[in-house]
Design a protein around this motif. Structure first.
Motif, PDB file in Angstrom:
ATOM      1  N   LYS A 101       0.840  -1.205   0.000  1.00 42.36           N
ATOM      2  CA  LYS A 101       0.000   0.000   0.000  1.00 42.36           C
ATOM      3  C   LYS A 101       0.877   1.257   0.000  1.00 42.36           C
ATOM      4  O   LYS A 101       0.626   2.199  -0.749  1.00 42.36           O
ATOM      5  CB  LYS A 101      -0.926  -0.022   1.213  1.00 42.36           C
ATOM      6  N   LEU A 102       1.930   1.258   0.828  1.00 41.72           N
ATOM      7  CA  LEU A 102       2.851   2.398   0.847  1.00 41.72           C
ATOM      8  C   LEU A 102       3.523   2.582  -0.514  1.00 41.72           C
ATOM      9  O   LEU A 102       3.693   3.705  -0.999  1.00 41.72           O
ATOM     10  CB  LEU A 102       3.919   2.208   1.925  1.00 41.72           C
ATOM     11  N   MET A 103       3.895   1.473  -1.129  1.00 34.42           N
ATOM     12  CA  MET A 103       4.525   1.531  -2.448  1.00 34.42           C
ATOM     13  C   MET A 103       3.559   2.119  -3.480  1.00 34.42           C
ATOM     14  O   MET A 103       3.940   2.974  -4.286  1.00 34.42           O
ATOM     15  CB  MET A 103       4.971   0.140  -2.896  1.00 34.42           C
ATOM     16  N   LEU A 104       2.318   1.671  -3.444  1.00 33.65           N
ATOM     17  CA  LEU A 104       1.326   2.200  -4.377  1.00 33.65           C
ATOM     18  C   LEU A 104       1.140   3.708  -4.199  1.00 33.65           C
ATOM     19  O   LEU A 104       1.060   4.454  -5.183  1.00 33.65           O
ATOM     20  CB  LEU A 104      -0.013   1.473  -4.208  1.00 33.65           C
ATOM     21  N   LEU A 115       4.063   5.498  -5.702  1.00 31.87           N
ATOM     22  CA  LEU A 115       3.987   5.458  -7.168  1.00 31.87           C
ATOM     23  C   LEU A 115       2.869   6.338  -7.729  1.00 31.87           C
ATOM     24  O   LEU A 115       2.697   6.439  -8.937  1.00 31.87           O
ATOM     25  CB  LEU A 115       3.781   4.012  -7.643  1.00 31.87           C
ATOM     26  N   GLY A 116       2.075   6.952  -6.826  1.00 30.72           N
ATOM     27  CA  GLY A 116       0.984   7.814  -7.260  1.00 30.72           C
ATOM     28  C   GLY A 116      -0.323   7.087  -7.487  1.00 30.72           C
ATOM     29  O   GLY A 116      -1.290   7.668  -7.966  1.00 30.72           O
ATOM     30  N   GLU A 117      -0.378   5.826  -7.122  1.00 31.09           N
ATOM     31  CA  GLU A 117      -1.592   5.016  -7.288  1.00 31.09           C
ATOM     32  C   GLU A 117      -2.429   5.097  -6.003  1.00 31.09           C
ATOM     33  O   GLU A 117      -2.665   4.102  -5.319  1.00 31.09           O
ATOM     34  CB  GLU A 117      -1.212   3.564  -7.598  1.00 31.09           C
ATOM     35  N   VAL A 118      -2.874   6.299  -5.690  1.00 33.12           N
ATOM     36  CA  VAL A 118      -3.541   6.571  -4.420  1.00 33.12           C
ATOM     37  C   VAL A 118      -4.851   5.796  -4.289  1.00 33.12           C
ATOM     38  O   VAL A 118      -5.155   5.256  -3.222  1.00 33.12           O
ATOM     39  CB  VAL A 118      -3.769   8.091  -4.250  1.00 33.12           C
ATOM     40  N   GLU A 119      -5.634   5.716  -5.360  1.00 30.96           N
ATOM     41  CA  GLU A 119      -6.905   4.986  -5.292  1.00 30.96           C
ATOM     42  C   GLU A 119      -6.670   3.495  -5.027  1.00 30.96           C
ATOM     43  O   GLU A 119      -7.358   2.891  -4.202  1.00 30.96           O
ATOM     44  CB  GLU A 119      -7.703   5.167  -6.582  1.00 30.96           C
TER      45      GLU A 119
END
Length: 192
Positions: free
Chosen positions: A149-152, A155-159
């Motif tokens: 989740k932190l990685m996402l 990477l800007g994949e907040v949703e």
């Protein structure tokens, strides 16, 4: 016999980590940033971290800066954990505080971390790997999933990060799947 260790800290490095803490607090609507140090003993390096934190804090007037010694922080996190929000520390003190904080939320199986640089980042459960449990299929995967989740987020994949976190919370709340550290007997073999 004599042993000597060096603690090397640069103004640039201190500024980068403290600024990242304030930017995180600002982006996520957090109440405060606490710098965790030990300047009464480590006068030069701890003093550098505090002076840089005070400089950076002036750029974020809406976010209060707190200063707490690492040993005192251990006590206050247990006694009044809700008094603190974003904590910033150098590696050794951050490692100590992250393990203590993990226990406040259920143990090492629930805590993830990000080692974030300028261009690259590494995300992991704070406990690292668990080789003593190899082949037993009983380790709690929550910390690894929260590291994802932190990685996402990074990477800007907040949703996607939000959906993952919501799913994890729903499964924990449901209580059907509980690893040994949650008082259960579930294993990854049960989930296959």
């Amino acid at each position: 016999m004599v042993a000597l260790s060096s603690r090397i800290m640069t103004k640039k490095g201190c500024r980068r980590i403290v600024r990242a803490a304030f930017e995180y607090a600002q982006r996520h609507g957090r109440r405060s940033v606490t710098v965790v140090e030990k300047p009464n003993v480590l006068r030069e390096t701890g003093g550098l971290m505090l002076s840089v934190a005070r400089e950076v804090a002036r750029e974020f007037p809406d976010i209060p800066l707190k200063e707490v010694n690492v040993d005192t922080m251990c006590m206050w996190l247990i006694k009044n954990p809700n008094d603190y929000d974003v904590l910033v520390a150098e590696n050794l003190f951050g490692d100590i505080i992250s393990d203590l904080g993990a226990q406040l939320v259920g143990g090492l199986g629930f805590a993830s971390a990000g080692n974030i640089g300028t261009n690259y980042a590494v995300f992991e459960p704070i406990h690292g790997s668990a080789p003593k449990y190899t082949g037993m299929y009983k380790v709690n995967p929550t910390a690894m999933l929260l590291a994802s989740k932190l990685m996402l987020e990074w990477l800007g994949e907040v949703e996607k990060a939000s959906r993952l976190e919501t799913s994890i919370a729903a499964i924990i709340k449901e209580g059907k799947v509980r690893t040994y550290d949650m008082g259960g007997t579930s294993s990854s073999l049960d989930m296959a």
